[in-house]
Design an enzyme around this catalytic site. Structure first.
Site, short mmCIF file in Angstrom:
data_model
loop_
_atom_site.label_atom_id
_atom_site.label_comp_id
_atom_site.label_asym_id
_atom_site.label_seq_id
_atom_site.Cartn_x
_atom_site.Cartn_y
_atom_site.Cartn_z
N ARG A 130 0.84 -1.20 0.00
CA ARG A 130 0.00 0.00 0.00
C ARG A 130 0.88 1.25 0.00
NH1 ARG A 130 -4.59 -1.76 4.54
NH2 ARG A 130 -5.18 -3.69 3.49
N ARG B 62 2.77 0.81 10.37
CA ARG B 62 2.22 1.24 9.07
C ARG B 62 3.34 1.21 8.03
NH1 ARG B 62 -2.62 3.69 8.48
NH2 ARG B 62 -2.65 4.20 10.69
N GLU C 140 -5.76 -1.13 16.01
CA GLU C 140 -6.39 -2.09 15.10
C GLU C 140 -5.42 -3.19 14.67
OE1 GLU C 140 -7.88 -2.34 10.51
OE2 GLU C 140 -7.76 -0.35 11.42
N SER D 5 -9.83 -6.36 10.80
CA SER D 5 -11.16 -5.87 10.44
C SER D 5 -11.92 -7.01 9.79
CB SER D 5 -11.07 -4.70 9.44
OG SER D 5 -10.67 -3.52 10.08
N ARG E 299 1.58 -6.48 12.91
CA ARG E 299 0.98 -5.88 14.12
C ARG E 299 0.87 -6.92 15.24
NH1 ARG E 299 -3.14 -0.95 12.63
NH2 ARG E 299 -1.82 -0.03 11.01
#
Length: 411
Positions: free
Chosen positions: A257, A272, A344, A347, A385
């Protein structure tokens, strides 16, 4: 993609839901105007067709055949022009619809942003320390697990190299996650990390998020941002058998990303990154199965965190924080002692028939009719993470990391 017929017939209701999802009102006004114009031009077309049908039947008995034949010929040309007008409006509607997000499910709370998300429950109690816990990047550099300097040298910022026990722990987590998910009934699938634009469109990454994707120059290939993309599209343009549903899959992949909108956020550490790894859950179901499978996927990801001894919470995302393709999403946030907050880590989303409509994934229902499936996806888990969470939750006062019991056999 939304069903244009449903959108047209229920415009006010759908527009209200889309406003809650922060769709620009000018775009909704444009849609409304196009629908009104479509209705008018379709009525004109039907009038011309009715004339053609009526007087074509009367041609053989008409007194002035030549004049009527001329009128029918002129009317036929008008029908052709009118058809083009209707087709142009439909093409405009479809193009706009490609950038319109999914409608939030009725159970989703209305809200502006992440501050309006609703905590559903907490699972496990965060650990207590008799010292000030460090953040993962401090621990990682001291233990020689994380090499940020060389990651930037060979790539650029937001890249990191895992070394030694850090790399081993990363590998152990991937294998453990896959094994855990397979025991819960998810079949392992291995997919390409490069996909074409049609595949990107199918799950909603294109055209809306083109700027966040890495594209191969002069080729119709993109690096995937999540394995949800190729795994969901595995069944694109297919009609599935009802008895084979639900289909439940798990997949490991690297993800890429640009993080175009995250300047200044999480600049230190590996929270990130431009490249990261994830183990994903994807399910394809009948509409009546999707809610129960959603809970199954959510429980799988939550139980995986619990098995690692990681405290976490469930958050129902509000309309303003909901993703483009999702009808509803529950985030799992893991406790990070170094940051002293939940972050987070997963999801889980039910996209209902939104992606299936774009990717043309259908099944034959009990009445023998083709119907769109529901698609669901969820991280189980974001590997980097999870590595961060273990480092911060299992640190001691000497800066060592203790490995959770369930992972030891993977070393």
């Amino acid at each position: 993609m939304l069903d244009l017929k449903y959108l047209q017939n229920n415009f006010e209701e759908v527009a209200k839901s889309l406003k809650n999802k922060k769709v620009d009102e000018s775009l909704l006004k444009k849609l409304s105007d196009l629908f009104l114009n479509l209705k008018k031009e379709k009525a004109n077309l039907e009038e011309l067709q009715a004339f053609q049908n009526k007087f074509s039947k009367e041609l053989s008995t008409a007194q002035d055949k030549e004049n009527l034949k001329k009128q029918l010929s002129e009317n036929k040309e008008k029908i052709s022009i009118q058809n083009k007008k209707v087709d142009e409006i439909l093409a405009n509607l479809e193009e706009i619809a490609h950038s319109i997000p999914n409608i939030p499910d009725k159970c989703v709370p209305v809200g502006e942003d992440e501050n309006d998300n609703v905590e559903l429950k907490k699972v496990l109690t965060p650990p207590s320390f008799d010292f000030t816990p460090k953040e993962h990047f401090e621990l990682g550099e001291k233990l020689n697990w994380l090499d940020f300097v060389r990651g930037v040298k060979i790539s650029q910022s937001r890249f990191c190299i895992l070394k030694n026990e850090g790399a081993l722990l990363n590998r152990a987590l991937i294998n453990y996650m896959i094994d855990f998910n397979m025991k819960r009934g998810f079949n392992l699938i291995n997919v390409p990390f490069l996909v074409n634009s049609k595949t990107m469109f199918g799950t909603g990454q294109l055209p809306k998020f083109k700027d966040d994707m890495y594209k191969v120059e002069d080729e119709d290939l993109y690096l995937i941002s999540t394995s949800e993309i190729p795994v969901t599209n595995f069944y694109s343009d297919e009609i599935l058998s009802s008895e084979n549903l639900p289909i439940k899959m798990t997949c490991y992949s690297a993800c890429f990303r640009k993080e175009a909108g995250s300047a200044g956020r999480d600049t230190r550490g590996i929270i990130r990154q431009h490249q990261f790894e994830k183990v994903e859950l994807v399910s394809i179901t009948k509409p009546e199965q999707s809610n129960s499978v959603f809970e199954e996927m959510l429980n799988c990801a939550s139980d995986l965190l619990s098995s690692l001894g990681l405290a976490h919470r469930h958050l129902m995302l509000c309309t303003g924080d909901l993703g483009f393709s999702a009808a509803k999403t529950v985030d799992l946030e893991v406790w990070l002692p170094g940051q002293n907050k939940y972050r987070e880590i997963s999801s889980v989303s039910n996209c209902q028939d939104f992606q299936a409509r774009r990717a043309k994934i259908r099944y034959k229902n009990d009445k023998g009719k083709n119907e769109f499936v529901h698609t669901l996806n969820g991280s189980s888990l974001a590997v980097g993470r999870t590595l961060v969470a273990i480092m911060e939750n299992y640190q001691d006062d000497k800066g060592n990391i203790h490995i959770p019991d369930v992972l030891r056999k993977y070393f």
